[in-house]
Scaffold this motif. Structure first.
Motif, PDB file in Angstrom:
ATOM      1  N   THR A 121      -8.829   2.240  -0.399  1.00 21.89           N
ATOM      2  CA  THR A 121      -8.294   1.055   0.296  1.00 21.89           C
ATOM      3  C   THR A 121      -6.768   1.125   0.215  1.00 21.89           C
ATOM      4  OG1 THR A 121      -8.644  -0.177  -1.775  1.00 21.89           O
ATOM      5  CG2 THR A 121     -10.295  -0.446  -0.035  1.00 21.89           C
ATOM      6  N   PRO A 122      -6.144   1.950   1.073  1.00 25.96           N
ATOM      7  CA  PRO A 122      -4.717   2.244   0.944  1.00 25.96           C
ATOM      8  C   PRO A 122      -3.794   1.293   1.698  1.00 25.96           C
ATOM      9  CG  PRO A 122      -5.678   3.662   2.604  1.00 25.96           C
ATOM     10  CD  PRO A 122      -6.790   2.781   2.105  1.00 25.96           C
ATOM     11  N   GLY A 123      -4.316   0.154   2.147  1.00 21.02           N
ATOM     12  CA  GLY A 123      -3.487  -0.758   2.935  1.00 21.02           C
ATOM     13  C   GLY A 123      -2.201  -1.175   2.249  1.00 21.02           C
ATOM     14  N   VAL A 124      -2.251  -1.289   0.916  1.00 27.41           N
ATOM     15  CA  VAL A 124      -1.063  -1.706   0.168  1.00 27.41           C
ATOM     16  C   VAL A 124       0.116  -0.768   0.423  1.00 27.41           C
ATOM     17  CG1 VAL A 124      -1.702  -0.422  -1.932  1.00 27.41           C
ATOM     18  CG2 VAL A 124      -0.294  -2.497  -2.108  1.00 27.41           C
ATOM     19  N   ASN A 125      -0.169   0.500   0.710  1.00 24.75           N
ATOM     20  CA  ASN A 125       0.891   1.491   0.919  1.00 24.75           C
ATOM     21  C   ASN A 125       1.642   1.294   2.232  1.00 24.75           C
ATOM     22  OD1 ASN A 125       0.151   2.765  -1.503  1.00 24.75           O
ATOM     23  ND2 ASN A 125      -1.365   4.041  -0.463  1.00 24.75           N
ATOM     24  N   ILE A 126       1.042   0.563   3.164  1.00 20.81           N
ATOM     25  CA  ILE A 126       1.707   0.314   4.451  1.00 20.81           C
ATOM     26  C   ILE A 126       2.007  -1.171   4.648  1.00 20.81           C
ATOM     27  CG2 ILE A 126       0.747   2.365   5.576  1.00 20.81           C
ATOM     28  CD1 ILE A 126      -1.247   0.410   6.983  1.00 20.81           C
ATOM     29  N   MET A 149      -8.312   0.237  -7.070  1.00 22.50           N
ATOM     30  CA  MET A 149      -8.306   0.808  -5.712  1.00 22.50           C
ATOM     31  C   MET A 149      -7.388   0.014  -4.794  1.00 22.50           C
ATOM     32  SD  MET A 149     -12.323   1.694  -4.957  1.00 22.50           S
ATOM     33  CE  MET A 149     -11.963   2.371  -3.322  1.00 22.50           C
ATOM     34  N   LEU A 150      -7.472  -1.303  -4.868  1.00 22.50           N
ATOM     35  CA  LEU A 150      -6.696  -2.168  -3.971  1.00 22.50           C
ATOM     36  C   LEU A 150      -5.204  -2.147  -4.296  1.00 22.50           C
ATOM     37  CD1 LEU A 150      -9.254  -5.092  -4.026  1.00 22.50           C
ATOM     38  CD2 LEU A 150      -8.602  -3.830  -1.962  1.00 22.50           C
TER      39      LEU A 150
END
Length: 247
Positions: A121-126, A149-150
């Motif tokens: 769940t890589p949304g935090v990176n963008i 993961m989050l």
């Protein structure tokens, strides 16, 4: 005729859950779902990525808030629909599943993954925290695993996903089809009406406290005995024969 294979088939876009993809997925999940012949739905994908999540091109400032809300609302509808369907839904994962793609895997009743699969769940990176995927992840994984993961966006390997309960089984890539169909065949040996009752009851009791859950499920088991297939199964067991289901 017992299986429906739904294939995410836009590998050039990493099988992103665009608005049109989500609408198609909803339509395919609902198609003739009450048919006695339909017993299992399998969701798989073409290409090396099972699903990369939302199509980020639909989430830019070129589209307004109303459009963005529509994308997330239909995604939530599809994810909750999977658990409301009267048949088991199996995710057959062979590759990377990220963000809403990881949410899709977590939302399915069963998930079989190849050894090369990964989940993130890589949304935090963008700058777009995976808040809606977190709903499914938080209900499938231990809290601290889900939050790692989050918070980090780092992927789980297939084996780690199995260890923490995100997937049901991990097999070599060349055994993925065989193992998925083995589970499907076993499901098809049972009564559709009994499975539908059991699935609905399982998800219902998961939201209840222990005493309420036992009270509710005790009544469901009593109701189960009034069903034609409930009596047929018991009579067949006593008579040492195979049951003949009415579904």
């Amino acid at each position: 005729g017992f299986y429906r294979n739904i294939i995410l088939n836009n590998p050039r876009r990493r099988n992103a859950l665009s608005l049109s993809m989500l609408q198609s997925l909803r339509e395919d999940l609902l198609h003739d779902v009450k048919s006695k012949d339909l017993r299992v739905i399998i969701i798989s994908a073409e290409g090396p990525v099972f699903c990369s999540g939302h199509d980020l091109k639909e989430l830019t400032s070129e589209d307004d808030v109303k459009h963005h809300s529509q994308v997330f609302e239909i995604c939530a509808e599809v994810m909750t629909l999977i658990q409301k369907l009267p048949v088991p839904v199996i995710a057959k994962v062979n590759g990377l599943a990220t963000a809403a793609g990881c949410q899709l895997v977590a939302s399915c009743d069963i998930a079989v993954a190849s050894e090369k699969s990964q989940f993130a769940t890589p949304g935090v990176n963008i700058g777009l925290f995976c808040s809606t995927p977190a709903v499914a992840l938080g209900r499938s994984l231990p809290r601290k695993v889900a939050l790692e993961m989050l918070f980090t966006g780092e992927p789980l390997s297939a084996r780690e996903a199995l260890m923490h309960g995100l997937v049901s089984k991990v097999v070599p890539e060349d055994k993925l089809e065989e193992e998925t169909m083995k589970i499907s065949h076993k499901i098809c040996e049972s009564s559709k009406s009994i499975l539908a009752l059991g699935k609905a009851t399982f998800y219902r009791q998961m939201t209840q406290d222990l005493d309420t859950a036992y009270k509710m499920t005790s009544q469901v088991m009593a109701d189960n005995l009034t069903l034609r297939d409930g009596q047929e199964g018991i009579e067949a067991f006593i008579q040492k024969r195979k049951p003949v289901w009415s579904h």
